[in-house]
Design a protein around this motif. Structure first.
Motif: not given
Ligand code: ATP
Length: 662
Positions: A205-229
């Protein structure tokens, strides 16, 4: 951050060689590359393990060891075709995930999620197949949003989309600010909105573009559910056609089971050895008479004595000289009812050793009433004690034990009226009461019976002759109407016994039987043994015919059964693949199929057992309940095995990878 390290994928050639890639939180990532460079293969390898793939995934610096669980919790995958569960409506898709999350979702909430991806006014009761491919992909994104997936993978999301749909998709992607989006695309419009672009070049994988700093990062605070099948709850998700197919399979199985019931019955009949077939008396005794007039039906010994005529001595000598003949004796019986009118059946009393008396009455119009028959020194059941023996049936019907007394008035023949113009003689009777003490109750495999009589009191032949000879002209002749009519035309002459029983060596029974029939047209013979053999052969033939016809019908049924199961499982292959893409373990998917097979088995077997019970009550024979139930369970189990084998065959069969033409 999602990091995938040391990626090695190879099929016929190396696709990736120690490649590494990073995906930043809340960024849109594009993977570009030539056709066949491995974009789809890489995306799929993130969500599913394969023996051809080696890679190390870590998410937020935690190494992922349980890929299925990671996928269930974090990843929403939308393939090139926008694949959806073909067995679910739009609403059911949401409720399926809601159940996995252990919550309920309202129609309002569903519409809310759909409007977030620009899907307004969709009929959620319909299958996603009514949606266009672009709408379908957005619907799948809406599902990922509902499932709180933080990574959304889209393989060629613009494939087969028109400009308007590409614009709508772009809008949706831009709105997913807190999601990590990984997509493959060739579309410039989408590439423009990507924060990070990777190109596959030289198996890396060769990185052609990387603007990740510009992106607005939001801290994920939501609770992650455990999915049961739940493999059990999953049973409900079926299309109407799949329900019809399942019911069709049950109907065919029940039909096959229903076919087996008369077959079992026929098998039992064909294989039941009547004790009389093997018993000495039935093999060694052949009844014989010389007939006057026509034989209209089968010869019924003793009951048909009215058109029996005497043999000339030399005729009997000729029969006696046949090889295997031991002796020829006269035979007759004393019935409980007047055999010339079939009326006036006398009472039959049984007195046990304690003096308790039981009176039995029999249908005067039937021949099925007790009768006295002689037994001979050649009968193997003869103990030589001049005792009174009774048949097993008489003992059973009148509850008679050894030592009991039996008391009744019997019809003893006195005179006969023979007319030249009529082959039938008329016989008159006198009524005599006798009281006998039962010496022995015979077993079915010992006694002899006739087609008309099986409730028999056997007395020694000498006693029988004494009774017959004790009748004298002073005894009161019963003047029944036919005797009165006959007496007006001819004078009576003393009654003569004109029927015989031949005792033969059992090895010659058939030869003697056939030889006598060939001697003269007016000779009639009856052998219980030979009759049972004929019946036995007929029953075996009937069973074989039934076996062939049932086999044919069931064969067609099984072909229909396999065909339905084949198409049912084929229609489910895509669904199963999708369950895997959702991180549902293979084991759990097999459990759900197993549960379905279990339901099929219990329903089929249950109906089969009920049918078996009804059938047995119809034939009024519950003596083989275990056999009937056993056969039903075995056939149901065999059908279940066929079901499982066909399922496995279809599921293991490799699916051709479908791709959308770009
Ligand atoms: N299960 C498989 N068995 C054998 N070869 C495979 C398998 N899956 C993928 N490949 C091969 O791996 C290579 C990469 O395929 P892949 O579909 O990932 O390419 P792609 O970059 O997505 O192509 P496209 O842009 O045309 O979709 C191809 O040569 C393909 O034939």
């Amino acid at each position: 951050m999602l990091e995938v390290k040391n990626i090695n994928i190879s099929f016929q050639r190396n696709i990736f060689n120690n490649a590494n890639i990073k995906f930043y939180d809340s960024c849109i990532h594009a993977i570009v590359g030539k056709s066949g460079s491995g974009k789809t293969t890489f995306l799929r390898s993130i969500i599913q393990d394969s023996s051809r793939v080696q890679m190390e995934i870590s998410y937020n610096e935690e190494v992922i060891s349980e890929k299925d669980e990671f996928v269930r919790k974090h990843i929403g995958y939308v393939d090139q075709l926008g694949s959806y569960f073909p067995n679910m409506s739009i609403k059911q898709h949401f409720s399926f995930y809601a159940k996995m999350k252990g919550e309920k979702i309202s129609v309002h909430d569903i519409n809310e999620f759909l409007s977030r991806v620009n899907l307004h006014h969709v009929n959620i009761k319909k299958s996603p197949s009514v949606l266009s491919i672009g709408e379908r992909k957005r619907f799948l994104i809406a599902l990922s949003l509902y499932c709180d997936k933080d990574i959304i993978i889209l393989d060629e999301p613009t494939a087969s989309l028109d400009k308007k749909n590409i614009a709508l998709l772009k809008e949706v992607l831009l709105s997913l600010k807190d999601k990590t989006i990984i997509l493959t695309t060739h579309t410039q419009e989408i590439l423009e909105i990507c924060d990070v672009v990777y190109r596959i070049e030289n198996q890396q994988f060769e990185c052609e573009k990387n603007d990740n700093d510009k992106s607005k990062k939001e801290n994920k605070t939501h609770e992650i559910k455990n999915y049961r099948f739940s493999p059990i709850k999953y049973f409900q998700y079926k299309t109407p056609i799949q329900w019809i197919q399942l019911i069709g399979m049950i109907v065919i199985s029940v039909f096959i089971l229903a076919q087996s019931l008369p077959l079992i019955q026929s098998f039992l009949i064909a294989n039941t050895i009547n004790p009389q077939v093997t018993n000495q008396s039935s093999k060694e005794m052949i009844f014989l008479r010389n007939r006057s007039g026509q034989l209209y039906f089968m010869y019924d010994p003793i009951m048909d004595c009215y058109n029996s005529k005497p043999f000339a001595r030399q005729e009997l000598d000729k029969i006696e000289q046949l090889e295997g003949v031991k002796t020829i004796e006269k035979i007759d019986m004393f019935p409980l009812f007047n055999p010339s009118t079939y009326e006036n059946c006398e009472k039959f009393e049984v007195i046990d050793e304690k003096g308790n008396m039981q009176t039995y009455e029999f249908d005067s119009y039937g021949s099925r009433a007790p009768a006295i028959y002689p037994y001979y020194k050649y009968n193997s059941f003869n103990d030589g004690d001049n005792g009174i023996y009774i048949s097993s049936m008489l003992s059973k019907m009148c509850d008679i034990q050894e030592g009991d007394m039996i008391k009744a008035k019997w019809y003893i023949p006195k005179n006969q009226y023979i007319r030249n113009d009529n082959p039938y003689r008329v016989i008159s009777y006198v009524l005599k009461e006798f009281e006998f003490k039962v010496t022995k109750v015979l077993k079915p495999e010992e006694e002899y019976t006739t087609p008309s009589h099986d409730m028999i009191v056997y007395i020694p032949y000498s006693m029988y002759n004494e009774i017959l000879n004790s009748i004298n002209q002073d005894d009161k002749e019963i003047m029944s109407s036919n005797v009165i009519r006959a007496s007006e035309k001819v004078d009576p002459v003393p009654y003569t016994v004109d029927e015989y029983v031949i005792f033969v060596d059992e090895d010659y029974a058939s030869d003697v039987y056939n030889a006598i029939l060939e001697m003269d047209d007016s000779y009639d013979v009856y052998s219980t043994y030979m009759s049972y053999l004929d019946i036995d052969a007929m029953q075996r033939e009937a069973f074989q015919t039934k076996l062939i016809s049932t086999g044919g019908i069931c064969g067609i049924g099984i072909i229909a059964f396999i065909t339905i199961q084949y198409f049912l499982m084929k229609s489910r292959k895509e669904e199963i693949e999708l369950l895997r893409n959702n991180g549902i373990k293979r084991k759990q998917i097999y459990q759900s199929i197993l549960f379905e097979n279990g339901v099929y088995f219990i329903v089929t077997c249950g109906i089969g057992l009920l049918l078996s019970y009804l059938y047995q009550s119809y034939i009024e024979d519950f003596t083989n309940v275990l056999l009937f139930s056993g056969v039903i369970i075995v056939i149901s189990f065999v059908l279940l095995c066929v079901n499982v084998i066909v399922s496995q065959f279809i599921l293991k069969k490799k699916k051709r990878v479908r791709k959308v033409k770009l």
